[in-house]
Design a protein around this motif. Structure first.
Motif, PDB file in Angstrom:
ATOM      1  N   PHE A  30      -7.777  67.538  24.299  1.00 54.11           N
ATOM      2  CA  PHE A  30      -7.602  68.553  23.260  1.00 54.11           C
ATOM      3  C   PHE A  30      -8.664  69.639  23.321  1.00 54.11           C
ATOM      4  N   SER A  31      -9.822  69.352  23.893  1.00 51.96           N
ATOM      5  CA  SER A  31     -10.842  70.389  24.039  1.00 51.96           C
ATOM      6  C   SER A  31     -10.419  71.436  25.070  1.00 51.96           C
ATOM      7  N   LEU A  32      -9.832  70.981  26.175  1.00 50.59           N
ATOM      8  CA  LEU A  32      -9.373  71.914  27.199  1.00 50.59           C
ATOM      9  C   LEU A  32      -8.243  72.802  26.682  1.00 50.59           C
ATOM     10  N   VAL A  33      -7.317  72.216  25.935  1.00 51.81           N
ATOM     11  CA  VAL A  33      -6.201  73.008  25.415  1.00 51.81           C
ATOM     12  C   VAL A  33      -6.676  73.958  24.322  1.00 51.81           C
ATOM     13  N   PHE A  47       5.576  71.842  19.976  1.00 55.03           N
ATOM     14  CA  PHE A  47       5.146  70.762  20.855  1.00 55.03           C
ATOM     15  C   PHE A  47       3.659  70.854  21.161  1.00 55.03           C
ATOM     16  N   ARG A  48       3.134  72.059  21.203  1.00 51.52           N
ATOM     17  CA  ARG A  48       1.692  72.208  21.412  1.00 51.52           C
ATOM     18  C   ARG A  48       0.926  71.629  20.226  1.00 51.52           C
ATOM     19  N   VAL A  49       1.404  71.922  19.009  1.00 51.44           N
ATOM     20  CA  VAL A  49       0.767  71.370  17.810  1.00 51.44           C
ATOM     21  C   VAL A  49       0.885  69.851  17.797  1.00 51.44           C
ATOM     22  N   PHE A  50       2.046  69.338  18.201  1.00 50.94           N
ATOM     23  CA  PHE A  50       2.249  67.892  18.246  1.00 50.94           C
ATOM     24  C   PHE A  50       1.271  67.227  19.215  1.00 50.94           C
ATOM     25  N   CYS A  51       1.123  67.803  20.394  1.00 49.34           N
ATOM     26  CA  CYS A  51       0.201  67.233  21.387  1.00 49.34           C
ATOM     27  C   CYS A  51      -1.238  67.288  20.898  1.00 49.34           C
ATOM     28  N   MET A  52      -1.633  68.430  20.316  1.00 52.15           N
ATOM     29  CA  MET A  52      -2.997  68.572  19.808  1.00 52.15           C
ATOM     30  C   MET A  52      -3.256  67.569  18.686  1.00 52.15           C
ATOM     31  N   PHE A  53      -2.283  67.422  17.777  1.00 56.17           N
ATOM     32  CA  PHE A  53      -2.448  66.462  16.682  1.00 56.17           C
ATOM     33  C   PHE A  53      -2.588  65.044  17.219  1.00 56.17           C
ATOM     34  N   PHE A  97       1.471  58.925  25.561  1.00 66.00           N
ATOM     35  CA  PHE A  97       2.490  59.033  26.606  1.00 66.00           C
ATOM     36  C   PHE A  97       3.449  60.183  26.295  1.00 66.00           C
ATOM     37  N   SER A  98       3.858  60.292  25.035  1.00 62.88           N
ATOM     38  CA  SER A  98       4.735  61.400  24.645  1.00 62.88           C
ATOM     39  C   SER A  98       4.054  62.740  24.875  1.00 62.88           C
ATOM     40  N   ALA A  99       2.779  62.829  24.501  1.00 59.41           N
ATOM     41  CA  ALA A  99       2.048  64.073  24.719  1.00 59.41           C
ATOM     42  C   ALA A  99       1.904  64.379  26.207  1.00 59.41           C
ATOM     43  N   SER A 100       1.736  63.349  27.016  1.00 56.45           N
ATOM     44  CA  SER A 100       1.607  63.550  28.461  1.00 56.45           C
ATOM     45  C   SER A 100       2.899  64.043  29.093  1.00 56.45           C
ATOM     46  N   VAL A 101       4.029  63.752  28.441  1.00 56.45           N
ATOM     47  CA  VAL A 101       5.321  64.233  28.938  1.00 56.45           C
ATOM     48  C   VAL A 101       5.643  65.610  28.377  1.00 56.45           C
ATOM     49  N   LEU A 102       5.428  65.793  27.074  1.00 57.71           N
ATOM     50  CA  LEU A 102       5.814  67.045  26.416  1.00 57.71           C
ATOM     51  C   LEU A 102       4.932  68.218  26.834  1.00 57.71           C
ATOM     52  N   PHE A 103       3.639  67.964  27.020  1.00 60.12           N
ATOM     53  CA  PHE A 103       2.744  69.072  27.358  1.00 60.12           C
ATOM     54  C   PHE A 103       3.063  69.673  28.724  1.00 60.12           C
ATOM     55  N   PRO A 104       3.181  68.864  29.782  1.00 63.06           N
ATOM     56  CA  PRO A 104       3.582  69.489  31.064  1.00 63.06           C
ATOM     57  C   PRO A 104       4.975  70.104  31.012  1.00 63.06           C
ATOM     58  N   TRP A 105       5.883  69.487  30.250  1.00 64.05           N
ATOM     59  CA  TRP A 105       7.242  70.017  30.149  1.00 64.05           C
ATOM     60  C   TRP A 105       7.248  71.415  29.540  1.00 64.05           C
ATOM     61  N   ASN A 106       6.364  71.654  28.581  1.00 65.75           N
ATOM     62  CA  ASN A 106       6.330  72.949  27.917  1.00 65.75           C
ATOM     63  C   ASN A 106       5.483  73.972  28.643  1.00 65.75           C
ATOM     64  N   VAL A 107       4.521  73.525  29.439  1.00 69.57           N
ATOM     65  CA  VAL A 107       3.600  74.460  30.077  1.00 69.57           C
ATOM     66  C   VAL A 107       3.911  74.632  31.556  1.00 69.57           C
ATOM     67  N   VAL A 113       1.018  77.653  34.774  1.00 65.98           N
ATOM     68  CA  VAL A 113       0.034  76.618  35.026  1.00 65.98           C
ATOM     69  C   VAL A 113      -1.342  77.239  35.209  1.00 65.98           C
ATOM     70  N   THR A 114      -2.317  76.651  34.528  1.00 66.19           N
ATOM     71  CA  THR A 114      -3.716  77.020  34.703  1.00 66.19           C
ATOM     72  C   THR A 114      -4.502  75.757  35.025  1.00 66.19           C
ATOM     73  N   PRO A 115      -5.695  75.902  35.621  1.00 68.51           N
ATOM     74  CA  PRO A 115      -6.490  74.700  35.914  1.00 68.51           C
ATOM     75  C   PRO A 115      -6.781  73.860  34.676  1.00 68.51           C
ATOM     76  N   ARG A 116      -6.988  74.511  33.527  1.00 68.25           N
ATOM     77  CA  ARG A 116      -7.260  73.757  32.314  1.00 68.25           C
ATOM     78  C   ARG A 116      -6.037  72.962  31.860  1.00 68.25           C
ATOM     79  N   CYS A 117      -4.856  73.529  32.044  1.00 67.88           N
ATOM     80  CA  CYS A 117      -3.642  72.800  31.685  1.00 67.88           C
ATOM     81  C   CYS A 117      -3.478  71.559  32.548  1.00 67.88           C
ATOM     82  N   VAL A 118      -3.731  71.705  33.837  1.00 65.00           N
ATOM     83  CA  VAL A 118      -3.626  70.563  34.742  1.00 65.00           C
ATOM     84  C   VAL A 118      -4.655  69.490  34.366  1.00 65.00           C
ATOM     85  N   ALA A 119      -5.890  69.926  34.092  1.00 62.18           N
ATOM     86  CA  ALA A 119      -6.930  68.974  33.710  1.00 62.18           C
ATOM     87  C   ALA A 119      -6.594  68.278  32.394  1.00 62.18           C
ATOM     88  N   ALA A 120      -6.020  69.018  31.433  1.00 61.91           N
ATOM     89  CA  ALA A 120      -5.631  68.415  30.155  1.00 61.91           C
ATOM     90  C   ALA A 120      -4.529  67.384  30.352  1.00 61.91           C
TER      91      ALA A 120
END
Length: 293
Positions: A30-33, A47-53, A97-107, A113-120
């Motif tokens: 969540f710090s990277l995002v 979905f971004r809010v969901f992943c961050m939460f 697990f849901s956040a790990s699926v939804l975040f790449p799906w949305n970004v 894609v940015t390096p921070r997104c990949v690292a997150a």
């Protein structure tokens, strides 16, 4: 009252290392995002809010559990500690697990894609592994140590709560402009998910607070009733989900994103319906066994 801390050997125990990994990886995610501007489209901010939460909420919970375990203050908390730790571990793993699926799906699927997104995304996957490992260690403990939530019915109730939580961002995103769905379908499915989530939270509060003995009726009857209500409501919601998918065949009502949303909702709804059905079978078996005693 003197503060008791863990011994030196406890700092190398599997549970300590797994919780430390979960805290660090979720904090990293969540710090990277949060440190970059949103790269998601406006309609995908749900979905971004969901992943961050998810990352922030379970980071805080796991950190508190970690600290209380170190200073050995958990015996002073008026909740069932053994049920709390297994619930946070299993639910944290499922939600991560849901956040790990939804975040790449949305970004990443939108070529932003940015390096921070990949690292997150990598940090979120590490969080899943940490929670999964902790859950396995806790579940193989004797029943007296892992509590009710570590048993099969308890794990099914965590799965039910996870399924209901997944529906929140899906329904919100679909409701944004009523993408290819009738209003009655949205209200019917939303009401079904809301009632089931509420019942799951009530069950969780009663179990964690050791309040089962204060119920007006035997708690196992309450659980059987809740499971029956969940089966009926999720049967309705699952039928509506399949109806939405069939509507995608109509010209002008289908789009790649809407189709993906409906498919995800149908899969999660079906899995949650299966969890409620198996849980109902366990509850009925338990009632029958007690009636023959």
């Amino acid at each position: 009252m003197p503060v008791i801390v863990l011994e030196a050997k406890d700092f190398t125990s599997p549970l300590f290392l797994m919780r430390t990994c979960a805290v660090l990886s979720s904090c990293t995610a969540f710090s990277l995002v949060a440190s970059q501007q949103s790269v998601l489209e406006p309609e995908s901010n749900t979905f971004r809010v969901f992943c961050m939460f998810t990352w922030c909420f379970f980071f805080i919970l796991t950190l508190l559990i970690h600290i209380l375990s170190i200073i050995q203050f958990h015996s002073l908390i008026p909740i069932s500690w053994k049920n709390l730790v297994i619930t946070v571990a299993v639910l944290g793993g499922l939600m991560s697990f849901s956040a790990s699926v939804l975040f790449p799906w949305n970004v990443m699927d939108r070529q932003k894609v940015t390096p921070r997104c990949v690292a997150a995304a990598v940090a979120s996957c590490l969080t899943v592994l940490a929670y999964a490992s902790e859950s396995c260690v806790l579940c193989i403990q004797p029943h007296e140590q892992r509590g009710y939530m570590g048993s099969t019915p308890g794990l099914l109730k965590i799965l039910q709560l996870w399924g209901g939580c997944q529906m929140i961002p899906l329904i919100v995103d679909v409701a944004h402009g009523l993408h290819g769905v009738h209003a009655w379908q949205l209200w019917a499915s939303g009401a079904s998910y809301s009632v089931c989530v509420l019942l799951s939270f009530v069950t969780l509060v009663v179990i964690l607070g050791d309040l089962a003995g204060r119920c007006l009726l035997p708690f196992d009857r309450f659980l059987a009733g809740f499971s029956l209500i969940g089966v009926l409501l999720y049967m309705l919601a699952t039928v509506i989900c399949f109806t939405k998918i069939l509507q995608l065949r109509n010209p002008g009502q289908s789009s790649p994103k809407i189709g993906e949303l409906f498919i995800m909702e149908t899969v999660v709804s079906s899995v949650t319906l299966l969890a409620y059905t198996v849980d109902l079978a366990f509850s009925i078996k338990q009632l029958c066994d007690r009636s023959h005693m």
